[in-house]
Design a protein around this motif. Structure first.
Motif, short mmCIF file in Angstrom:
data_model
loop_
_atom_site.label_atom_id
_atom_site.label_comp_id
_atom_site.label_asym_id
_atom_site.label_seq_id
_atom_site.Cartn_x
_atom_site.Cartn_y
_atom_site.Cartn_z
N PRO A 29 0.83 -1.20 0.00
CA PRO A 29 0.00 0.00 0.00
C PRO A 29 0.87 1.25 0.00
N LEU A 31 1.60 4.14 1.53
CA LEU A 31 1.36 4.79 2.81
C LEU A 31 2.30 5.97 3.02
N ARG A 56 2.79 -1.72 12.04
CA ARG A 56 1.79 -0.96 11.29
C ARG A 56 0.90 -1.91 10.51
N TYR A 58 -2.65 -2.13 7.84
CA TYR A 58 -3.47 -1.40 6.88
C TYR A 58 -4.66 -2.28 6.49
N TRP A 59 -5.86 -1.83 6.81
CA TRP A 59 -7.09 -2.53 6.42
C TRP A 59 -7.53 -1.97 5.08
N ASP A 60 -7.53 -2.83 4.04
CA ASP A 60 -7.84 -2.34 2.70
C ASP A 60 -9.32 -2.43 2.35
N ARG A 67 2.65 -3.11 6.19
CA ARG A 67 2.99 -1.97 5.32
C ARG A 67 3.72 -2.43 4.05
N ALA A 86 -10.89 1.80 3.61
CA ALA A 86 -9.49 1.68 4.02
C ALA A 86 -9.17 2.57 5.22
N GLU A 88 -5.95 2.75 8.68
CA GLU A 88 -4.70 2.16 9.15
C GLU A 88 -4.42 2.52 10.60
N PHE A 126 -7.85 6.24 4.70
CA PHE A 126 -7.42 6.54 3.33
C PHE A 126 -8.56 7.26 2.60
N TYR A 189 -3.66 13.30 2.19
CA TYR A 189 -2.92 12.04 2.30
C TYR A 189 -1.91 11.94 1.17
N SER A 191 1.58 9.68 -0.05
CA SER A 191 2.45 8.54 0.23
C SER A 191 3.92 8.98 0.24
#
Length: 285
Positions: A29, A31, A56, A58-60, A67, A86, A88, A126, A189, A191
């Motif tokens: 992802p 991030l 860390r 991350y729920w997609d 990560r 999404a 995190e 996200f 946001y 990355s």
């Protein structure tokens, strides 16, 4: 020191505006990553939160990922009721329990009682089109909607001065925390590393790959005296301080990644007073 929570005026956001993602991740992802705090930033532009010493996650919208994009294996009950949006956070087992958290997460089927000691500390969602201040409201609403004791919203506050930030860092570390995170309230946001997200710690830290072992001398004879490591930029240096007796007898293998702490860089870019901290969990690479 008193911390002023400035979020009381923010109402809970509507969950329907979270970004939907593809059914399965095919790559890591994208991030955000934190840069080191420099001490000259305008602190009133930033929210401040504790930096939790965990892994860390991350729920997609469908599954929980590291990560690096690797699928994690929480029990079904742990993610039950999580939305198809999404967000995190940090998979955290409590102050000073990083090794425990890493052990649980890297098991294909860790026992339920191990997962029941874990918390998912949510710190972002996200939703690229809105500011972080708005995203704080969104993730607070998301956590309230999930309504599970192991899913918690990371508290955000503001501090007026660098002296106040230093005092808060001291208080946080004394209580077992790793450090602090500064997040610019007006930022979208983004990355990668940038000045919108900063980490504040007593010492800087970084990762490097083990490329060799140096035999010790004196009391460390016939075991590892130091690790030769290489940074992602290709810089090689020795890392000996911080290794305990067990790690010198059975050192991190060549190819493994380790975390080290240091205090600034030499003129040649070599970390000063570098000290081994731990092996970086494979799930994060």
């Amino acid at each position: 020191m008193q911390r002023r929570d400035l979020l009381s005026h923010l109402s809970l956001g509507c969950l329907s505006s979270f970004a939907h993602l593809p059914a399965r991740a095919t790559q890591p992802p994208a991030l955000w990553l934190a840069n080191p705090y420099q001490g000259h930033e305008k602190l009133t532009d930033y929210w401040v939160s504790e930096k939790y010493d965990g892994i860390r996650g991350y729920w997609d919208g469908h599954q929980l990922l590291s990560r690096s994009g690797k699928a994690l294996n929480p029990p079904t009950w742990f993610v039950q009721g999580w939305p198809a949006h999404a967000f995190e956070g940090e998979l955290w087992a409590g102050p000073g329990q990083f090794e425990q958290a890493a052990s649980v997460i890297q098991q294909k089927q860790a026992p339920d009682n191990a997962w029941r000691a874990m918390r998912f500390m949510v710190f972002d969602v996200f939703t690229p089109s809105i500011t972080f201040t708005e995203r704080v409201r969104r993730y607070q609403g998301l956590v309230k909607h999930i309504d599970k004791p192991w899913v918690q919203a990371v508290a955000q506050s503001q501090v007026p001065t660098h002296a106040a930030l230093k005092a808060l860092l001291h208080t946080t570390v004394q209580a077992g925390g790793e450090g602090l995170v500064l997040h610019r309230g007006s930022s979208l946001y983004q990355s990668g590393r940038n000045a919108d997200v900063l980490k504040v710690k007593p010492q800087e830290d970084a990762e490097a790959k083990v490329v060799g072992h140096e035999v010790g001398q004196g009391k460390h004879a016939q075991r590892t005296g130091a690790l030769w490591v290489e940074t992602p930029q290709g810089l090689r240096f020795k890392l000996g301080t911080g290794l305990n007796d067990a790690q010198r007898e059975n050192p991190p293998a060549v190819g493994q990644w380790v975390t080290y702490r240091y205090r600034g860089l030499t003129d040649k870019g070599v970390p000063r007073f570098a000290s081994f901290v731990r092996i970086r969990p494979a799930i994060e690479r």
